[in-house]
Design a protein around this motif. Structure first.
Motif, PDB file in Angstrom:
ATOM      1  N   ARG A 125     -28.182   6.041  -6.310  1.00  0.00           N
ATOM      2  CA  ARG A 125     -26.899   5.689  -7.248  1.00  0.00           C
ATOM      3  C   ARG A 125     -27.087   7.232  -8.458  1.00  0.00           C
ATOM      4  O   ARG A 125     -26.674   7.696  -8.733  1.00  0.00           O
ATOM      5  CB  ARG A 125     -25.801   5.114  -6.777  1.00  0.00           C
ATOM      6  N   VAL A 126     -28.654   6.400  -8.648  1.00  0.00           N
ATOM      7  CA  VAL A 126     -29.129   7.385  -9.736  1.00  0.00           C
ATOM      8  C   VAL A 126     -29.300   9.138  -9.581  1.00  0.00           C
ATOM      9  O   VAL A 126     -29.564   9.090  -9.853  1.00  0.00           O
ATOM     10  CB  VAL A 126     -29.451   6.613 -10.822  1.00  0.00           C
ATOM     11  N   HIS A 127     -30.149   8.557  -8.116  1.00  0.00           N
ATOM     12  CA  HIS A 127     -31.171  10.215  -8.436  1.00  0.00           C
ATOM     13  C   HIS A 127     -29.621  10.617  -8.059  1.00  0.00           C
ATOM     14  O   HIS A 127     -29.784  11.518  -7.957  1.00  0.00           O
ATOM     15  CB  HIS A 127     -32.068   9.367  -7.435  1.00  0.00           C
ATOM     16  N   ALA A 128     -28.979   9.871  -6.940  1.00  0.00           N
ATOM     17  CA  ALA A 128     -27.786  11.122  -6.754  1.00  0.00           C
ATOM     18  C   ALA A 128     -26.577  11.734  -8.200  1.00  0.00           C
ATOM     19  O   ALA A 128     -27.014  13.337  -7.788  1.00  0.00           O
ATOM     20  CB  ALA A 128     -26.682  10.580  -5.550  1.00  0.00           C
ATOM     21  N   ASP A 129     -26.996  10.986  -8.327  1.00  0.00           N
ATOM     22  CA  ASP A 129     -26.593  11.365  -9.825  1.00  0.00           C
ATOM     23  C   ASP A 129     -27.047  12.293 -10.675  1.00  0.00           C
ATOM     24  O   ASP A 129     -26.322  13.590 -11.314  1.00  0.00           O
ATOM     25  CB  ASP A 129     -26.180  10.623 -10.806  1.00  0.00           C
ATOM     26  N   GLU A 184     -32.422  -1.317  -4.855  1.00  0.00           N
ATOM     27  CA  GLU A 184     -32.353  -0.406  -4.345  1.00  0.00           C
ATOM     28  C   GLU A 184     -31.114   1.006  -4.090  1.00  0.00           C
ATOM     29  O   GLU A 184     -30.992   1.930  -3.829  1.00  0.00           O
ATOM     30  CB  GLU A 184     -32.775  -0.133  -3.140  1.00  0.00           C
ATOM     31  N   GLY A 185     -29.941   0.038  -4.119  1.00  0.00           N
ATOM     32  CA  GLY A 185     -28.765   1.132  -3.989  1.00  0.00           C
ATOM     33  C   GLY A 185     -28.060   1.411  -5.442  1.00  0.00           C
ATOM     34  O   GLY A 185     -27.886   3.373  -5.398  1.00  0.00           O
ATOM     35  N   GLU A 186     -28.432   1.176  -6.375  1.00  0.00           N
ATOM     36  CA  GLU A 186     -28.324   1.382  -7.905  1.00  0.00           C
ATOM     37  C   GLU A 186     -29.198   2.339  -7.851  1.00  0.00           C
ATOM     38  O   GLU A 186     -29.022   3.245  -8.367  1.00  0.00           O
ATOM     39  CB  GLU A 186     -28.324   0.617  -8.962  1.00  0.00           C
ATOM     40  N   VAL A 187     -30.565   2.358  -7.441  1.00  0.00           N
ATOM     41  CA  VAL A 187     -31.589   4.201  -7.405  1.00  0.00           C
ATOM     42  C   VAL A 187     -31.354   4.558  -7.068  1.00  0.00           C
ATOM     43  O   VAL A 187     -31.195   6.212  -7.200  1.00  0.00           O
ATOM     44  CB  VAL A 187     -33.119   3.586  -7.057  1.00  0.00           C
TER      45      VAL A 187
END
Length: 90
Positions: free
Chosen positions: A44-48, A39-42
């Motif tokens: 971060r991906v959305h923010a990127d 969930e944290g990685e998702v």
């Protein structure tokens, strides 16, 4: 079967069941930890992605602006060349 053997079997089964329960709890905790990491990685991906989309929009705006300026410069150069030719032809 004597009562002692029945009790030993029951205790053995109970110890096995408790061990299985501990293993299941450990596996569940590990899955939850991994899920939190995903969930944290998702996030971060959305923010990127949002940042990259904004940068792309800015780049497209700059490219469009440069294209407009290029057309204006080209138009002015053509006008200047025509004026120079007209002066030289006289």
């Amino acid at each position: 079967m004597p009562a002692e053997k029945t009790l030993d079997v029951a205790l053995s089964e109970l110890v096995g069941a408790i061990g299985s329960l501990e293993n299941a709890v450990d596996a569940r905790i590990e899955r939850q930890r991994e899920s939190s990491e995903v969930e944290g990685e998702v996030r971060r991906v959305h923010a990127d992605r949002a940042r990259l989309a904004q940068e792309l929009d800015q780049s497209q705006f700059r490219a469009n602006r440069l294209e407009e300026v290029n057309r204006e410069v080209s138009r002015r150069l053509v006008t200047a060349m025509e004026t120079i030719r007209a002066v030289l032809d006289r």
